[in-house]
Design an enzyme around this catalytic site. Sequence first.
Site, PDB file in Angstrom:
ATOM      1  N   LYS A   1     -32.867 -34.981   1.955  1.00  0.00           N
ATOM      2  CA  LYS A   1     -31.869 -35.877   2.531  1.00  0.00           C
ATOM      3  C   LYS A   1     -31.185 -36.637   1.409  1.00  0.00           C
ATOM      4  CE  LYS A   1     -30.832 -39.703   5.583  1.00  0.00           C
ATOM      5  NZ  LYS A   1     -31.318 -40.815   6.443  1.00  0.00           N
TER       6      LYS A   1
ATOM      7  N   ASP B   1     -31.486 -40.389  15.712  1.00  0.00           N
ATOM      8  CA  ASP B   1     -31.664 -41.519  14.792  1.00  0.00           C
ATOM      9  C   ASP B   1     -32.717 -42.484  15.334  1.00  0.00           C
ATOM     10  OD1 ASP B   1     -31.239 -42.697  12.356  1.00  0.00           O
ATOM     11  OD2 ASP B   1     -29.307 -43.592  12.853  1.00  0.00           O
TER      12      ASP B   1
END
Length: 434
Positions: free
Chosen positions: A191, A323
């Site tokens: 990420k 999320d």
Amino acid sequence: MTPGDIAIEGGWVWSGPGQHHSDGLVHIRAGTVVYAGPRGEGRVPPGTPRLDAAGCTVLPGLIDAHVHLTTNSDHHHVVASDVFRGQVSKPAKLLHGLRNAHRALAAGFTTLRVMGHRGAGETELRDFVDDGLAVGPRLVVAPWWITMTNGHGDLFYPPYTPREQWDTADGIEECRKLVRLHARAGADFIKVMASGGMSKGERPSWPNYSIAELATIVETAHELDLRVAAHALSAEGIRRSLAAGVDSIEHGSYLDEEMATEMAERGTFLVPTMSFNDWCQREGTLRGLTAQGVADLSEAHDRTLKSFALAREAGVNVAMGTDSSGTLCPFGAHARELELYVQHGMSAEEAITTATTNAASLLDRPDLGSLRTGAVGDVVVVEGDVLTDIGRLAQPSNIRHVVRAGRELSGYLRAVSEALDLQEAEHPTRAEDS
């Protein structure tokens, strides 16, 4: 988890896009699907445990492709997220993460793609689950993020938090080394923070990293067979990420028509994470945000809806991600994301595809996200017709069975929920430090 054998009989079996069986059978042996189709054509050996799915929809185990696992799980004691990140110990974060993992599993999400926190033990928890030493969803983990000095990941932590070496990487060679360090730490993917966010002292319009730095991260990761997920809200952050060849754009709030077309042509995935802003807009002040914080997120919420529409029109591959993060976007409520997709134009089948075959493609795991022969035996059995009413997935009482690698876990998960009060996830009773 130790793989198991089971047969799920009756019900409406959705084994993949366009693959439906109104009176179906799913037979799992040693944790793998060996048959999925009409009940009358399958053969199940005597003694195989059986589940009656009459009146239910039978789906592959669902995938949430963007969660923050080791975040606050105590919904009776809401703490502002920056305070939690800065003041809670890493072992405590891991224990919170285990509670969050159980919530997700009980909701039918058998795989989570985890945006990890350095040193919080998520790779170790992943390995414990894989080795059968703990019960939980399958975890696909980035053990940390890659961020520049004064970038989103750097500013994500309060100023008083001590910084360690490699918390940030600046320049091509530091970026290259940090990818390699993540790989050595057990990364399943990388990420990178390619734009600003909503943390104190930054703006979502800021790009993070040059194209050259991002391209180095992507090149190094791909050489190690790791995919790259780019946190990218700003238009410039998205543009640079696409130029560098990332595999997915996370959030993508300021996506425009030209970039959406490029994403479709490149096969770049969009993970919209609409749930986070939705929860914040509706209940943010109950979940640790100030009124100003809710207002600041309003534009990002509106922009995300526009970007989602542009992406669908252009034919971008959408993979579901929420999320999920502590009390701001609670674990166990993942199906809210699918409800939002349907509210904003998708059919129920399209929405389910984002959390199954599309998400599995993003993870490069063709054995996940379907109930075809050879697939991993993860199944969720939902009371009623989910293809008519996607909202049925969001009601815990409708989740009749959760099967993980051929093992029925609903009894275990109910016992854990009762012992740890895990079902009190949706409406926190008081907020502190907000």
